[in-house]
Every structure is written in structure tokens, then in C-alpha cells.
Design a protein around this motif. Structure first.
Motif, short mmCIF file in Angstrom:
data_model
loop_
_atom_site.label_atom_id
_atom_site.label_comp_id
_atom_site.label_asym_id
_atom_site.label_seq_id
_atom_site.Cartn_x
_atom_site.Cartn_y
_atom_site.Cartn_z
N PHE A 153 -3.70 4.07 1.94
CA PHE A 153 -4.58 3.07 2.55
C PHE A 153 -5.69 3.81 3.29
CE2 PHE A 153 -0.24 1.14 2.59
CZ PHE A 153 -0.46 0.29 1.52
N ILE A 156 10.82 5.66 3.38
CA ILE A 156 11.57 4.41 3.36
C ILE A 156 12.98 4.63 2.80
CG2 ILE A 156 9.62 2.82 3.27
CD1 ILE A 156 10.01 2.65 0.25
N PHE A 165 4.16 3.09 7.01
CA PHE A 165 3.90 1.70 6.59
C PHE A 165 5.17 0.99 6.09
CE2 PHE A 165 2.67 -1.52 3.45
CZ PHE A 165 1.84 -2.31 4.21
N GLY A 166 5.91 1.68 5.25
CA GLY A 166 7.12 1.06 4.69
C GLY A 166 8.14 0.73 5.77
N LYS A 177 7.38 0.07 8.87
CA LYS A 177 6.82 -1.08 9.59
C LYS A 177 7.21 -2.37 8.88
CE LYS A 177 2.33 -2.42 11.48
NZ LYS A 177 0.89 -2.16 11.33
N CYS A 178 7.14 -2.36 7.55
CA CYS A 178 7.53 -3.55 6.79
C CYS A 178 9.00 -3.89 7.02
CB CYS A 178 7.30 -3.33 5.28
SG CYS A 178 5.59 -3.08 4.83
N TRP A 186 3.28 -3.55 -2.02
CA TRP A 186 4.47 -4.30 -2.49
C TRP A 186 5.67 -3.38 -2.61
CZ3 TRP A 186 1.45 -6.66 -7.17
CH2 TRP A 186 0.73 -7.77 -6.73
N THR A 187 5.45 -2.21 -3.25
CA THR A 187 6.60 -1.34 -3.50
C THR A 187 7.11 -0.71 -2.21
OG1 THR A 187 5.19 0.56 -3.96
CG2 THR A 187 5.84 -0.78 -5.84
N LEU A 188 6.34 -0.78 -1.14
CA LEU A 188 6.83 -0.29 0.15
C LEU A 188 7.49 -1.41 0.95
CD1 LEU A 188 3.82 2.02 0.95
CD2 LEU A 188 6.17 2.79 0.65
N GLY A 189 7.56 -2.58 0.34
CA GLY A 189 8.31 -3.67 0.96
C GLY A 189 7.46 -4.70 1.70
N PRO A 227 8.77 -6.05 -7.18
CA PRO A 227 8.73 -4.82 -6.42
C PRO A 227 9.61 -4.89 -5.18
CG PRO A 227 6.54 -5.83 -6.57
CD PRO A 227 7.51 -6.78 -7.18
N GLY A 228 10.11 -3.77 -4.74
CA GLY A 228 10.93 -3.75 -3.54
C GLY A 228 11.06 -2.34 -3.00
N ALA A 229 11.40 -2.25 -1.72
CA ALA A 229 11.40 -0.96 -1.03
C ALA A 229 12.57 -0.07 -1.45
CB ALA A 229 11.42 -1.19 0.47
N ARG A 281 5.29 9.20 2.20
CA ARG A 281 5.35 7.76 2.43
C ARG A 281 6.49 7.14 1.61
NH1 ARG A 281 0.22 4.06 0.83
NH2 ARG A 281 0.88 4.74 -1.23
N SER A 282 6.68 7.65 0.39
CA SER A 282 7.76 7.13 -0.45
C SER A 282 9.13 7.55 0.06
CB SER A 282 7.58 7.62 -1.89
OG SER A 282 6.35 7.20 -2.39
N ARG A 299 12.82 0.90 -4.42
CA ARG A 299 12.24 1.69 -5.50
C ARG A 299 10.82 2.09 -5.14
NH1 ARG A 299 12.04 -2.95 -8.53
NH2 ARG A 299 12.89 -3.89 -6.65
N ARG A 344 1.69 -9.79 5.05
CA ARG A 344 1.35 -8.42 5.46
C ARG A 344 0.32 -7.80 4.50
NH1 ARG A 344 3.61 -5.02 8.97
NH2 ARG A 344 5.57 -6.15 9.10
#
Lengths: 266, 271
Positions: free
Chosen positions: B88, B151, B99-100, B102-103, A168-171, B74-76, B147-148, B78, A176
Motif C-alpha cells: 500500500f 499474519i 495490516f493483516g 490490524k484486520c 482481501w488475502t490479508l483478511g 480470499p482469507g488470511a 507482511r505475508s 492463505r 476496511r
């Protein structure tokens, strides 16, 4: 043989020998019983006659088709019903594990449906979907559906919370998260569910075929009975068991492959 | 501008029929590009505060704003770094970092390149096709941090990110984090149990009281560090500086008072 006496753990070769011995003794006693004349040939044919009848059916059609033709007809129906159950059940189970509201909405109906035996659906399925393809497929569906849903649901719930939160926090959005987090996380459980569902679906199918169709192994069973041909009935039963076993072996193999890959990763 | 503003936050959790107050009336502003660490006794609601900024938890009263926008989920913008890494397991290192992106719909070639750039920054070139379980704990947390960062979030929320690492790895990771945050400065909210870690990394250190968590004291470490000139030192050298020791002693005294006031936790119940 020491293993039996001492209670020590037998090795794999010994176990295989015991399995073989059990099978040989079973068929041997059956053959002796049939040859002894104690029971009529029309009640219990010998294993040799059964196997011969089965082999003969692979070239001489009975009840409209050869043995392999009937097996294929049954397998096709099974494939459709099972595919439908997996295709609807797995996403539904994952979604129920993810959205509590959906879980609350669906659960009462689902819990009720679980305890209706697949065979109890036969009259309804025949009325609504006919005796050709639709009815039997629906019966298989009802047999295979529950384990698909339940295992996907449990698998989704077993996925660690922080993985979903990280997504979730990665969007990532709901779809997905389901496809890339819940499904892979739940996969070992999902595959177990598919295996159980495949077995139950196969068992339900034969039940459905006894009643509503004019091809398939279940139909051979019924026709064998009407023709007073117990050797055909029993050979069809063996075909049912053997095909079910093959399905199970194939899915067990798939399951172990997935566990091998996934087991190390968590 | 990407500041974090906690405005009169309280949080109640249901516990055994009554309500347990985890946080009471916390107001805090983290300005853009500031590194703020929160220390406090166990159960003081530090993690709850971070989860509110992440949108994984909502306050019982008060509001949280990030970059001027109220947090609703939640959102990208933060990114969160979890103590348990939360990689994962079925994705490779590269897929985890990407991953982020890709989203966000970034094309594969581009996001693979970004992943490789971050691996290079982390000194982990060559591990892109490994799975997380093939890496050590320190390496796994590096991947999670990459990973953080990948994004490009406005703020980074780090929840005891080095808490599960051994002492040596932890020290190296702290230095690594300082290095990366100089290359790529962000607003950071950093939760920790480690007093030295907080002093070493943060511009400001917030000490929370025992439950319910309230702000006990806010210490401006950055000005002290810069005036004494240990902002460029490795950790063992920084530890030897007199002001570092003073700060450590001061924060420990505050924490000890809070821990000894433990019975306070029963006061936190509203019946």
C-alpha cells in the motif's frame, strides 16, 4: 511584450503582468463608458460606485443584513449542502466502484439525475423542504452531488486491482478495503471531485437564493433589482464571484498538498 | 495440518465468443510444510492455479481445499505474495507489515512489535517509517514477504515473487527465502519462470504443459538435493553440483517440448 510576437513561453512575472493589465483595461473601459454619459447611471453604474456601494453595505444593512452577514448566510447554506453531498456522494461513489451490483442498481437513476440542472430542482426543493434552510440546501446538494460521486467512483476504479486483492488475502473486509485501500487510493480523484462539486454547489446556491429565500447574496441581487439599485446588484455579483474564487483557491491548495504527498507514492 | 489439495481442476475463460481452457484436469496435493514450485510455459495457467488456492478465482470444475476446508474466497489463512509487491503506497513499511494483524484486531502495540520483529528477521531495521517508494525493489518485496508471514498464514502462495527483480537481487532474495522458511516453515506454493530458482528453492517441482495446463511431470528435488548434500549451499555452489545440472537439463527439455508444441494452444478452445 516580445512573448506575444515571438510566441515564446512567457515567464510567471510576465504572465502576472498580463493578468493585471487585462483587469485594469476592463475596469478602465467600464469606468470611461460610465463617465461618458453614453449609458444611463441607472443601467450601468461606474466601477467606483459599485465598489463604494459594496463597501457601504458592510456597515449599512441592506435587505435585512450587512454584506458580510449575507455572505455568511450563503456560505452556511453552501457548507451544509456541500457537506451533505460530499458525505453521501464520496462513500456512494467508492462503494459503486467496489461493488458492481451496487453500480448496476444505482447507475440508471444517477445517470438520469445528472442531466437535471440544479435550478430545475428549486420548485421541488421549495415544496418539500421549504424556503428556509432545507430547500436551498437541497438545491446545493443536487449541484454538488454528481461530481463527488463520479470522481470517487473513477478514483476507486483506478485503484490497482492487486492492492484490493492483497487486502482481501490479508483478511480485510469490505468496509476496511473501502476505508484503507479505495479511499486513500482514490484520494487525488476524490479531492478533484470535491473541488468541482464545491464550485457547482456555490453556483446552484445563488440560483436558489434568487427564488426562495430572504437572506444571502442571491437575495441581495433580487432586492437590488427591485430597488433599481444596479450598483448593489453588481457589487453582490462581485461578492459571489470573489467568494467562489476563495473557495476554489482553498480547495486547490488542499488538492495540491494531497497530490504532492500522493503523487510520489504511486 | 495445512496441506493444499487441487482435485480435478479445470478452468475455462471466455475469449472472443468462445471458451479458452487455461487448465485441464489438474490434481495435485501439497503436503503440510512442503515447498512446491510450479514451472511451465507462459500462459499455462500456473498463476490461475495459485489464484484459485488464494480464493481470488474459482475453478470451472473440480475443487480446491486448504487444510481440509474448501476454498470459497480470499482469507488470511492463505497469504499471497504478488509479483508487483502490492504494497500500500500510502502506508509506511511498519503499517504495511502490520495490516493483516490490524484486520485481525490485534492491538497496535502488539502488531508494531511483530512488524519490527519481521523487519529484524529481514535485516531491515530502521526502515519502518519509510514509504514503499523510498525502498529498492528487493526491499519492497522483502516487506511484502514479511507482511505475508506476519499474519502467520497456514500456507504461502507466491506468484513469481522475484520476477521483477534484477538477477543479483533475485539470487539474494532466494537465499533469504530459504533462510526464513527454515526459521518459520510453511506450506508454500511458488510459481516461477525460473527453472534454477525452482530447483534451488523447492522440495518438489511440478512441470505444467502448455495451454491448457496439465501436469506433465512432478520431480522430487528434495531427496536429490539432500542425497548430494547441496541443501545448505549458496546458489552459485549449488549450481555447480552435477545433480543440479542434470535436473536443470531435464526440466528444460520438458519445457522445450511444451513450448515447441505451442500450436496445442488452439486445441484448448472449446467451441
Amino acid at each position: 511584450m516580445e512573448a506575444i510576437l515571438t510566441g515564446a513561453r512567457p515567464n510567471r512575472v510576465e504572465l502576472a503582468l498580463f493578468s493585471l493589465a487585462g483587469t485594469v483595461i476592463f475596469f478602465g473601459l467600464w469606468q470611461i463608458l460610465a463617465m461618458s454619459g453614453l449609458v444611463s447611471k441607472f443601467v450601468l453604474p461606474s466601477p467606483a460606485e459599485v465598489i463604494l456601494a459594496g463597501l457601504r453595505m458592510t456597515v449599512e444593512p441592506f435587505a435585512g443584513d450587512t454584506m458580510q452577514g449575507h455572505v455568511l448566510a450563503s456560505l452556511t447554506r453552501w457548507g451544509m449542502g456541500f457537506g451533505l453531498a460530499a458525505g453521501i456522494g464520496v462513500p456512494l461513489g467508492l462503494a459503486m466502484g467496489y461493488w458492481r451490483v451496487l453500480d448496476a442498481i444505482v447507475s440508471p437513476m444517477f445517470e438520469g439525475y445528472r442531466y437535471i440542472a440544479p435550478l430545475a430542482w428549486v420548485p421541488f426543493a421549495a415544496l418539500w423542504f421549504g424556503t428556509g434552510v432545507g430547500g436551498p440546501v437541497m438545491v446545493i446538494f443536487t449541484g454538488a452531488f454528481a461530481p463527488c460521486v463520479i470522481n470517487a467512483y473513477r478514483g476507486a476504479q483506478s485503484v490497482e486491482r492487486h492492492l484490493t486483492e492483497a487486502a482481501w488475502t490479508l483478511g480485510a473486509g469490505g468496509v476496511r478495503v473501502m476505508m484503507e485501500v479505495l479511499l486513500p487510493g482514490a484520494l487525488p480523484s476524490v479531492v478533484s471531485g470535491l473541488r468541482v462539486g464545491a464550485g457547482l454547489g456555490w453556483q446552484s446556491l445563488i440560483g436558489a437564493e434568487l427564488i426562495v429565500v430572504s437572506s444571502g447574496i442571491g437575495y441581495v441581487l433580487v432586492q437590488g433589482q427591485s430597488n433599481l439599485a444596479p450598483e448593489i446588484v453588481i457589487s453582490a455579483m462581485l461578492a459571489v464571484g470573489f467568494t467562489g474564487l476563495l473557495i476554489d483557491v482553498a480547495l486547490r491548495f488542499a488538492e495540491s498538498r494531497i497530490r504532492m504527498r500522493w503523487g510520489q507514492t504511486t | 495440518m495445512s496441506d493444499i489439495v487441487f482435485d480435478r481442476i479445470s478452468k475455462l475463460f471466455p475469449r472472443g465468443g468462445s471458451q479458452f481452457a487455461a487448465l485441464a484436469d489438474v490434481s495435485l496435493k501439497i503436503p503440510d510444510k512442503q515447498f512446491l514450485a510450479i514451472v511451465g510455459p507462459s500462459g499455462c495457467g500456473k498463476t490461475t492455479l495459485l489464484r484459485m488456492a488464494a480464493g481470488l478465482e474459482s475453478p470451472s470444475s473440480g475443487s480446491v481445499q486448504v487444510g481440509g476446508r474448501p476454498v470459497n474466497g480470499p482469507g488470511a489463512d492463505r497469504a499471497v505474495v504478488f509479483q508487483q509487491f502490492a504494497l500500500f503506497p500510502w502506508k509506511t513499511v511498519r503499517e504495511n507489515i502490520a495490516f493483516g494483524l490490524k484486520c485481525k484486531g490485534v492491538p497496535r502495540a502488539k502488531r508494531d512489535q511483530v512488524a519490527l520483529d519481521y523487519l529484524e528477521l529481514m535485516g531491515m531495521v530502521g526502515t519502518q517509517d519509510n514509504y514503499p517508494h523510498q525502498l529498492s525493489g528487493g526491499m519492497q518485496q522483502r516487506v511484502a514477504i514479511a507482511r505475508s508471514y506476519a499474519i502467520e498464514p497456514e500456507v504461502l502462495l507466491m506468484d513469481e515473487p522475484f520476477g521483477s527483480l534484477d538477477a543479483q537481487t533475485r539470487t539474494l532474495m532466494q537465499e533469504e527465502l530459504i533462510r526464513i522458511s527454515r526459521v518459520n516453515p510453511r506450506t508454500v506454493l511458488f510459481i516461477t519462470h525460473g527453472v534454477e530458482e525452482a530447483i534451488y528453492l523447492a522440495d518438489r517441482v511440478v512441470v505444467l504443459t502448455g495451454s491448457p495446463g496439465r501436469i506433465r511431470e512432478i520431480i522430487d528435488v528434495k531427496s536429490i538435493r539432500e542425497s548430494e548434500g547441496w541443501d545448505r549451499l549458496v546458489s552459485e555452489d549449488a549450481l555447480e553440483m552435477p545433480e543440479f545440472s542434470h535436473l536443470r537439463a531435464r526440466i528444460w527439455r520438458l519445457l522445450r517440448q511444451e513450448m515447441q508444441a505451442a500450436p496445442r494452444s488452439t486445441d484448448g478452445k472449446f467451441n
